[in-house]
Design a protein around this motif. Structure first.
Motif, short mmCIF file in Angstrom:
data_model
loop_
_atom_site.label_atom_id
_atom_site.label_comp_id
_atom_site.label_asym_id
_atom_site.label_seq_id
_atom_site.Cartn_x
_atom_site.Cartn_y
_atom_site.Cartn_z
N HIS A 241 0.82 -1.22 0.00
CA HIS A 241 0.00 0.00 0.00
C HIS A 241 0.85 1.27 0.00
O HIS A 241 0.48 2.26 0.63
N VAL B 268 -2.18 8.78 3.88
CA VAL B 268 -2.75 8.61 5.22
C VAL B 268 -2.38 9.80 6.10
O VAL B 268 -1.24 10.27 6.09
N TRP C 106 1.50 6.50 3.17
CA TRP C 106 1.37 5.69 4.39
C TRP C 106 2.70 5.15 4.92
O TRP C 106 2.95 5.20 6.13
N THR D 116 3.23 6.62 8.87
CA THR D 116 3.07 5.63 9.94
C THR D 116 4.21 5.68 10.96
O THR D 116 4.01 5.42 12.14
N GLU E 92 -4.08 0.48 13.59
CA GLU E 92 -3.86 1.25 12.37
C GLU E 92 -4.25 0.48 11.11
O GLU E 92 -4.88 1.05 10.20
N VAL F 6 -7.29 1.71 8.48
CA VAL F 6 -7.05 2.13 7.11
C VAL F 6 -7.80 1.24 6.12
O VAL F 6 -8.42 1.72 5.16
N TYR F 7 -7.79 -0.07 6.34
CA TYR F 7 -8.50 -0.97 5.44
C TYR F 7 -10.00 -0.65 5.42
O TYR F 7 -10.64 -0.69 4.36
N VAL G 196 -4.84 7.16 13.16
CA VAL G 196 -5.17 7.47 11.77
C VAL G 196 -6.42 8.34 11.73
O VAL G 196 -7.44 8.00 12.36
N ALA H 298 -7.63 8.12 5.33
CA ALA H 298 -6.90 7.26 4.39
C ALA H 298 -7.46 7.54 3.00
O ALA H 298 -8.66 7.34 2.78
N ALA I 190 -11.16 7.97 8.95
CA ALA I 190 -10.89 6.69 9.61
C ALA I 190 -11.47 6.72 11.03
O ALA I 190 -11.49 7.77 11.69
#
Length: 438
Positions: free
Chosen positions: A42, A47, A134, A138, A246, A250-251, A394, A397, A402
């Motif tokens: 990804h 993000v 991302w 992160t 996290e 995000v997913y 987060v 995204a 999020a």
């Protein structure tokens, strides 16, 4: 073992800048593990992370000068992974696996740099955010939290004299050793596995290292390691950790507006994880949108994973729920691992140890109450060294908000309207409000 005189180091402000974070390895191991997955799968996702002070009565911006905070953040941006650090990551064995980090990932780390940040002061708090790809944003989470927490401690310690500091640390050391003695008694009653998870909200780097060395000596093989990668490298301990909220946040944000796609994203995360790692790293984190619903809807293959890390449900309730779920899925709970890590301290460690001994394999990630427990250690009533509940989560995204719901609704993060939308997607079954202390 390094017997650093922490009081003297704290008192002697001989550096123009005494950095809080001196290396990019001064982070938690799960960040490096997740980073490899994020970079591989990804890397183009945009993000945004943001710092949130859940202890709203503590006005951080009134305690930490903005110039000092910017100086520390700017210093962190100038850090790079050294050759020695990359060789250690590439050549070491983690969780019994050699070369867990692939050569192309290690090569990419050579040029890694933390991205820019945005800092705004508002109503006694700092709004600290990080925007970008991302794999870069992160890595701000841990150093940002460590910087703010240590600068806050330094603000209080700056007013103390040399002998007063000596007394403070003597009391804190004695307090920790008293806990270690209770843990040694537990060892006599069955296997004990405990590690340090305290980087994010530690009192300071030197204190965290002292705590790890004390556990190393006091518990022997029952001390299974530290989540802090640099400390693990320096003291010869295992680097430990798996994954964090996290990933599912995000997913879920990247999923379609279709509620079913959002619900399924919890298991897409696990699919990505098992494509990247195996064995003892197959530990799932079920509470991002509620543990009970996660377990109810989980594909059967999730029950074959090594274990689970309950993080926001009262530990006794969480442990019983997991054991019942494994049994209901036809698995032997005694062969499964439960990693307790939410605000654990000596009392809750003892309670869960006795409750689940022999019923499951138990491990502990001891966090803030290990590396930042200075309550009742100060010499004056106005010295408030209690840890605060500071997180970096987060926010967006790819432009989509999020959300984290948590098993404890008081720990929910995200835009209030989005939180309500997610609560309609995920039921509140099994969620319980409990005070957020750290």
């Amino acid at each position: 073992m390094s017997f650093t005189d922490i009081a003297t180091r704290t008192y002697n402000h001989s550096f123009r800048l005494d950095p809080v974070v001196r290396t990019l390895l001064d982070t938690d191991f799960y960040k490096i593990l997740m980073l490899q997955l994020i970079w591989r799968k990804h890397r183009d996702v945009q993000v945004t992370f943001g710092m949130v002070n859940r202890s709203t009565k503590v006005r951080i911006a009134d305690e930490i000068p903005e110039s000092e905070l910017r100086e520390q953040l700017d210093h962190a941006r100038n850090l790079r992974f050294t050759t020695r650090e990359r060789i250690w990551l590439a050549g070491n064995t983690f969780y019994g696996v050699k070369q867990i980090f692939q050569p192309d990932f290690i090569e990419w780390l050579a040029d890694f740099q933390l991205p820019d940040y945005e800092l705004v002061r508002r109503e006694g708090q700092y709004e600290l955010t990080f925007h970008g790809a991302w794999p870069y944003t992160t890595m701000w989470e841990i150093p940002a939290l460590a910087i703010v927490n240590e600068l806050r401690a330094r603000h209080i310690l700056h007013e103390m004299g040399r002998f007063e500091l000596d007394v403070l640390y003597a009391r804190a050391k004695a307090k920790l050793w008293g806990k270690i003695e209770r843990l040694r008694a537990l060892k006599k009653d069955g296997p004990l596995r405990l590690g340090d998870f305290g980087t994010r909200r530690r009192h300071g780097y030197l204190w965290q290292r002292w705590c790890c060395e004390a556990l190393q000596e006091g518990l022997g093989e029952s001390f299974i390691g530290t989540s802090n990668v640099h400390i693990a490298m320096e003291i010869g301990a295992e680097a430990i950790g798996t994954n964090a909220h996290e990933l599912p946040m995000v997913y879920a944000a990247m999923a379609d507006d279709d509620p079913q796609a959002v619900r399924n994203s919890r298991y897409s995360v696990l699919d990505s994880w098992r494509e990247t790692y195996s064995g003892n790293l197959l530990v799932f984190l079920p509470d991002t949108y509620g543990t009970s619903e996660f377990l109810r809807d989980a594909p059967d293959w999730v029950a074959d994973w090594t274990g689970a890390r309950p993080d926001s449900k009262p530990p006794l309730l969480a442990g019983e729920e997991l054991i019942a779920w494994w049994r209901g899925r036809g698995r032997d709970p005694a062969q499964k691992l439960i990693v307790f890590s939410d605000a654990m301290d000596i009392d809750s460690i003892e309670q869960t140890f006795h409750a689940f001994k022999g019923r499951a394999r138990i491990s502990y990630g001891w966090g803030t109450n290990l590396t930042n427990d200075f309550s009742d250690c100060a010499t004056r009533a106005d010295q408030d060294l209690r840890a605060i509940s500071l997180v970096c989560k987060v926010l967006k995204a790819d432009g989509r908000p999020a959300v984290k719901l948590s098993d404890n609704p008081l720990k929910s993060t995200g835009d209030p309207h989005e939180i309500e939308r997610y609560r309609k997607i995920f039921s509140a079954v099994g969620m319980v409000e409990t005070p957020v202390l750290v």
